[in-house]
Scaffold this active site. Sequence first.
Site, short mmCIF file in Angstrom:
data_model
loop_
_atom_site.label_atom_id
_atom_site.label_comp_id
_atom_site.label_asym_id
_atom_site.label_seq_id
_atom_site.Cartn_x
_atom_site.Cartn_y
_atom_site.Cartn_z
N PRO A 219 -33.41 13.08 20.01
CA PRO A 219 -32.27 13.63 19.25
C PRO A 219 -32.38 15.15 19.10
O PRO A 219 -33.50 15.68 19.11
CB PRO A 219 -32.41 12.95 17.88
CG PRO A 219 -33.84 12.53 17.78
CD PRO A 219 -34.33 12.29 19.18
N ASP A 220 -31.24 15.81 18.98
CA ASP A 220 -31.33 17.24 18.66
C ASP A 220 -31.56 17.37 17.16
O ASP A 220 -31.84 16.36 16.48
CB ASP A 220 -30.10 18.02 19.16
CG ASP A 220 -28.82 17.66 18.42
OD1 ASP A 220 -28.87 16.87 17.46
OD2 ASP A 220 -27.76 18.18 18.81
N PHE A 221 -31.48 18.57 16.62
CA PHE A 221 -31.80 18.74 15.21
C PHE A 221 -30.58 18.68 14.30
O PHE A 221 -30.61 18.08 13.25
CB PHE A 221 -32.53 20.09 14.99
CG PHE A 221 -33.86 20.11 15.68
CD1 PHE A 221 -34.99 19.62 15.04
CD2 PHE A 221 -33.99 20.57 16.97
CE1 PHE A 221 -36.22 19.61 15.67
CE2 PHE A 221 -35.21 20.57 17.62
CZ PHE A 221 -36.32 20.09 16.97
N ARG A 222 -29.51 19.35 14.74
CA ARG A 222 -28.44 19.61 13.78
C ARG A 222 -27.12 18.90 14.05
O ARG A 222 -26.16 19.12 13.31
CB ARG A 222 -28.20 21.12 13.69
CG ARG A 222 -29.42 21.84 13.19
CD ARG A 222 -29.29 23.32 13.06
NE ARG A 222 -30.56 23.84 12.56
CZ ARG A 222 -31.63 24.05 13.31
NH1 ARG A 222 -31.56 23.85 14.62
NH2 ARG A 222 -32.76 24.49 12.78
N ASN A 293 -37.49 24.02 23.25
CA ASN A 293 -37.96 22.63 23.25
C ASN A 293 -39.46 22.54 23.50
O ASN A 293 -40.02 23.33 24.26
CB ASN A 293 -37.19 21.82 24.30
CG ASN A 293 -35.70 21.80 24.02
OD1 ASN A 293 -35.29 22.22 22.94
ND2 ASN A 293 -34.92 21.33 24.95
N ASP A 295 -40.81 19.58 24.54
CA ASP A 295 -41.05 18.37 25.32
C ASP A 295 -41.57 18.63 26.73
O ASP A 295 -42.00 17.71 27.43
CB ASP A 295 -39.79 17.50 25.37
CG ASP A 295 -38.56 18.27 25.85
OD1 ASP A 295 -38.71 19.16 26.72
OD2 ASP A 295 -37.44 17.99 25.37
N HIS A 312 -41.16 27.79 21.26
CA HIS A 312 -41.64 27.07 20.07
C HIS A 312 -42.85 26.20 20.39
O HIS A 312 -43.11 25.23 19.69
CB HIS A 312 -40.50 26.25 19.45
CG HIS A 312 -39.41 27.11 18.88
ND1 HIS A 312 -38.19 26.64 18.47
CD2 HIS A 312 -39.38 28.45 18.63
CE1 HIS A 312 -37.45 27.63 18.01
NE2 HIS A 312 -38.14 28.75 18.10
P1 OAD Z 1 -29.81 22.14 17.44
O1 OAD Z 1 -29.87 20.71 17.08
O2 OAD Z 1 -29.71 23.13 16.34
O3 OAD Z 1 -28.61 22.40 18.45
C1 OAD Z 1 -28.38 21.58 19.55
C2 OAD Z 1 -27.05 21.98 20.18
O4 OAD Z 1 -26.87 21.16 21.33
C3 OAD Z 1 -25.85 21.76 19.26
O5 OAD Z 1 -25.02 22.90 19.30
C4 OAD Z 1 -25.15 20.53 19.87
O6 OAD Z 1 -23.75 20.59 19.74
C5 OAD Z 1 -25.55 20.65 21.32
N1 OAD Z 1 -25.56 19.34 21.99
C6 OAD Z 1 -26.27 18.25 21.65
N2 OAD Z 1 -26.04 17.24 22.51
C7 OAD Z 1 -25.17 17.71 23.42
C8 OAD Z 1 -24.52 17.15 24.56
N3 OAD Z 1 -24.77 15.91 24.97
N4 OAD Z 1 -23.67 17.94 25.26
C9 OAD Z 1 -23.41 19.22 24.87
N5 OAD Z 1 -23.99 19.80 23.80
C10 OAD Z 1 -24.85 19.06 23.08
O7 OAD Z 1 -31.08 22.43 18.35
P2 OAD Z 1 -31.75 23.84 18.73
O8 OAD Z 1 -30.72 24.89 18.85
O9 OAD Z 1 -32.61 23.60 19.89
O10 OAD Z 1 -37.38 24.72 15.74
O11 OAD Z 1 -32.63 24.10 17.45
C11 OAD Z 1 -33.47 25.22 17.42
C12 OAD Z 1 -34.72 24.97 16.64
O12 OAD Z 1 -34.42 24.38 15.37
C13 OAD Z 1 -35.68 23.97 17.25
O13 OAD Z 1 -36.46 24.50 18.28
C14 OAD Z 1 -36.52 23.59 16.06
C15 OAD Z 1 -35.43 23.41 15.04
O14 OAD Z 1 -35.80 23.55 13.74
C16 OAD Z 1 -38.53 24.54 15.07
O15 OAD Z 1 -38.86 23.45 14.66
C17 OAD Z 1 -39.33 25.76 14.85
#
Ligand code: OAD
Length: 458
Positions: A219-222, A293, A295, A312
């Site tokens: 999963p992503d974060f936000r 990432n 991973d 990171h």
């Molecule tokens: P986020 O979860 O903040 O952002 C992920 C982005 O990917 C969002 O804008 C989603 O809309 C987009 N997204 C997800 N799935 C998608 C899909 N199938 N197609 C198109 N877009 C999609 O993740 P990051 O920006 O990587 O840091 O977060 C940055 C940092 O916050 C991470 O490295 C982590 C976290 O806290 C630390 O832990 C230090």
Amino acid sequence: MNFKDKEIKFVVDGKELGGFAVYPKTNCPHLLPSHIDSLNRLSEEKKDLILSNSCSECQDQSENWFCLECNLIGCSREVKGHMAKHNSETSHSIALSFSDCSFWCYNCDSYIITGHLEALQRKFSAIKFPDEPKIKKVEEKKEEDKVEEKKVDEPAEKKDEVKKEEVKKEEKLDEAFDKLKITESEFSYQALIEGIKSKKYNRIAFLTGAGISVSAGIPDFRSPGTGLYSKLEKYNLPYPEAIFELGYFRNNPKAFYTLSNGFLTAEVRPTTSHFFQKMISDMGVLEQSFTQNIDSLELEAGLPEGKLCQAHGHMRSCHCINCHKEKDINKMMESIKTETIYSCECNGLVKPDIVFFGEKLPIDFFKKSNLLKYVDLAIVMGTSLVVFPFASLVSMIPKEVPIVLINRDESLQGESNYLFMGGDLDQNVVKIVKDLGMEEQYEKIKKEALAKYEKKNE
Ligand code: OAD
């Protein structure tokens, strides 16, 4: 305002805007990702508030602020100063102005702005000032015309005056949101495809985030509902990011170990976006891939290690946070799987070499970020660009260099040399590969990488 401007100036249609008592700070330390979440919720769920609001204490409606910490509405110092009073009582620092959609940090005593706030500012401005001519573009005019046509066809039962007003207001709001998807740019999709094909772009950089690994099952974060940060209630965290905070980890390591089981230990294969980067690398035109990432799926896809900067950190090694000795990564993974805390002989806690909030980024990040001065194309994929200093990499890309953002949300507001490809990432990448006429090369890379992966995990 252009996010890429290092000296922040508020410029719209070539004109510098006034109205700010102080130039906004671009690096406010009090701005947290949870504030951005709060703003997103405001724009999605409570957008009516932006139009009509009143101070929670004196009910004045003329000039109010919205607290990003607790969502309280308080009037400005020009009225009775109830938001300033709220700040002094609670230390809640950041607020959105309902008058001009600017952001103020009471602790920095300054307006603040970042690329992401600026995107939201435009969003709110479009709602608040839908008739403002300076934000209209050709496509928007067409959209307006469509809405006008719709109004003529309004169903009979909605002819009642009050309902009509409501419908009009709704349409204006929807229209404002639709407008956000339009990105005017001198850089076209065609130019992207031709430029890669002809190798006009031969120093390409990737800037990536969690979105590129979502189709691998991480999963992503936000992302609301599916992102990691929306699934942490059971850990009783003070705020979601605490799970990756060094200070919190020192006192509550169990939460990290428990959460990581499954999240960091799952067997995952690289995705379309990882193979695409390997393809660009095989063409000999990849300058560097920067990822947030941990991973390491780029390496699984076959990307040479030197071409990857893991800002990171990663999960391939671990250290004691007390004596800093390198420890056994297999033991670390075992501890995560059994949800037991891995401690060093010195009694210090062992943590994988991923960067927690409150930790310095690897030196590799600072060294390699200089490479961005020399790139001729940047492709940003799957990131909300809210975590600094990674998000500031965008400002290191020279102004004339085109930037492509492939993401569900428009996390970056660029200038003329900017192309936004919204919607699903994998689908967009598949389209690019197809339009480049490189499906065969892509499939070969994928097949080889997956075969290696299966062999390794036999
Ligand atoms: P986020 O979860 O903040 O952002 C992920 C982005 O990917 C969002 O804008 C989603 O809309 C987009 N997204 C997800 N799935 C998608 C899909 N199938 N197609 C198109 N877009 C999609 O993740 P990051 O920006 O990587 O840091 O977060 C940055 C940092 O916050 C991470 O490295 C982590 C976290 O806290 C630390 O832990 C230090």
